[in-house]
Write a protein that holds these residues in place. Structure first.
Motif, PDB file in Angstrom:
ATOM      1  N   PHE A  59       0.764  -1.134  -0.068  1.00  0.00           N
ATOM      2  CA  PHE A  59       0.093  -0.078  -0.067  1.00  0.00           C
ATOM      3  C   PHE A  59       0.845   1.209   0.117  1.00  0.00           C
ATOM      4  N   GLU A  60       1.719   1.412   0.937  1.00  0.00           N
ATOM      5  CA  GLU A  60       2.219   2.764   1.064  1.00  0.00           C
ATOM      6  C   GLU A  60       3.816   2.778   1.612  1.00  0.00           C
ATOM      7  N   LEU A  61       4.681   3.771   1.091  1.00  0.00           N
ATOM      8  CA  LEU A  61       5.890   3.974   1.702  1.00  0.00           C
ATOM      9  C   LEU A  61       5.933   5.498   1.789  1.00  0.00           C
ATOM     10  N   LYS A  62       6.254   6.322   2.664  1.00  0.00           N
ATOM     11  CA  LYS A  62       6.061   7.601   2.663  1.00  0.00           C
ATOM     12  C   LYS A  62       7.119   8.150   3.806  1.00  0.00           C
ATOM     13  N   ARG A  63       7.526   9.395   3.511  1.00  0.00           N
ATOM     14  CA  ARG A  63       8.088  10.192   4.529  1.00  0.00           C
ATOM     15  C   ARG A  63       7.730  11.844   4.221  1.00  0.00           C
ATOM     16  N   SER A  64       7.986  12.418   5.287  1.00  0.00           N
ATOM     17  CA  SER A  64       7.468  14.042   5.191  1.00  0.00           C
ATOM     18  C   SER A  64       8.526  14.739   4.247  1.00  0.00           C
ATOM     19  N   ARG A  65       7.961  15.546   3.488  1.00  0.00           N
ATOM     20  CA  ARG A  65       8.696  16.535   2.854  1.00  0.00           C
ATOM     21  C   ARG A  65       9.387  17.638   3.286  1.00  0.00           C
ATOM     22  N   ASP A  66      10.701  17.763   3.179  1.00  0.00           N
ATOM     23  CA  ASP A  66      11.277  18.647   3.987  1.00  0.00           C
ATOM     24  C   ASP A  66      12.157  19.731   3.009  1.00  0.00           C
ATOM     25  N   SER A  67      11.716  19.765   1.735  1.00  0.00           N
ATOM     26  CA  SER A  67      12.194  20.742   0.946  1.00  0.00           C
ATOM     27  C   SER A  67      11.286  20.825  -0.313  1.00  0.00           C
ATOM     28  N   LYS A  68      11.547  21.827  -1.190  1.00  0.00           N
ATOM     29  CA  LYS A  68      10.809  22.233  -2.388  1.00  0.00           C
ATOM     30  C   LYS A  68      11.344  21.512  -3.535  1.00  0.00           C
ATOM     31  N   PRO A  69      10.641  21.314  -4.554  1.00  0.00           N
ATOM     32  CA  PRO A  69      11.039  20.505  -5.817  1.00  0.00           C
ATOM     33  C   PRO A  69      12.215  21.452  -6.478  1.00  0.00           C
ATOM     34  N   SER A  70      12.964  20.647  -7.265  1.00  0.00           N
ATOM     35  CA  SER A  70      13.881  21.273  -7.933  1.00  0.00           C
ATOM     36  C   SER A  70      13.941  20.824  -9.459  1.00  0.00           C
ATOM     37  N   PHE A  71      13.872  21.768 -10.318  1.00  0.00           N
ATOM     38  CA  PHE A  71      13.538  21.608 -11.690  1.00  0.00           C
ATOM     39  C   PHE A  71      14.835  21.624 -12.492  1.00  0.00           C
ATOM     40  N   GLU A  72      15.927  21.395 -11.933  1.00  0.00           N
ATOM     41  CA  GLU A  72      17.140  21.461 -12.673  1.00  0.00           C
ATOM     42  C   GLU A  72      17.413  20.032 -13.288  1.00  0.00           C
TER      43      GLU A  72
END
Length: 214
Positions: free
Chosen positions: A201-214
């Protein structure tokens, strides 16, 4: 010779990928999937979902701030244009059009620029008249049908990206930055293994940074 070419084509895994052009996390994941295409026998099958439909109708707008509600109301625009384009030119146009729109929205950070849609249509050889779909409800049922195909399976407690591997729809992978080359392929291998695990069903951890589009 033709049979040989056909057999080679059949070896590719088609990966349905549901996106809303407005979502930065889906954008990063989509760029990863394009990298996977270079190193694995995989082809993206681009499909539409709608954050506006998900948040304003399916979730009835619960818990949305005024700013986010306004953003969701605006989110209809690019999705509607994508579906109108697919109806006009066929679904194969979704990949190039998504890239043209997403590059402007995310890499160039032009979310408030009203010329993004018309520029993207021109880049992909589509008529400028399709931009009028942004404010029309003509294609909304098609959007909802495509969206429901994914979310009836994956559930309403997730967002985008959603992809399907070997018959299993999954939310994610949510990535800060798209892996390149063989690293992209290795992530694909792991995801394919997880998708093949019965009852996963699930693997998850909290996001601690914004996405990078480089």
């Amino acid at each position: 010779m033709l049979d040989s070419v056909k057999n080679q084509e059949q070896e590719f895994t088609e990966v349905p990928f549901w996106f809303d052009p407005l979502c930065p996390w889906a954008w990063v994941t989509s760029r990863w999937l394009l990298e996977v295409e270079k190193v694995r026998p995989v082809r993206a099958d681009w499909r539409i979902m709608s954050l506006a439909y998900l948040n304003l109708e399916q979730r009835e707008g619960k818990g949305l701030s005024d700013d986010y509600r306004t953003l969701m109301e605006k989110a209809w625009d690019s999705v509607r244009v994508c579906v109108a384009a697919a109806e006009h030119a066929g679904r194969d146009v979704l990949g190039p059009l998504y890239t043209a729109i997403g590059t402007r929205l995310h890499n160039q950070r032009r979310r408030e620029d009203p010329t993004v849609i018309t520029e993207a249509l021109a880049e992909t050889g589509l008529p400028a008249s399709l931009a009028s779909a942004a404010t029309s409800t003509e294609y909304d049922q098609l959007i909802k049908d495509s969206h429901d195909e994914a979310f009836n399976e994956v559930g309403l407690d997730v967002g985008t990206p959603v992809l399907r591997i070997a018959g299993t729809a999954l939310f994610g992978p949510v990535l800060r930055q798209a892996p390149r080359g063989e690293a992209a392929g290795q992530l694909w291998d792991g995801l394919a293994m997880v998708a093949a695990t019965d009852g996963f069903f699930e693997l998850k951890r909290s996001r601690d940074s914004k996405p990078s589009f480089e």
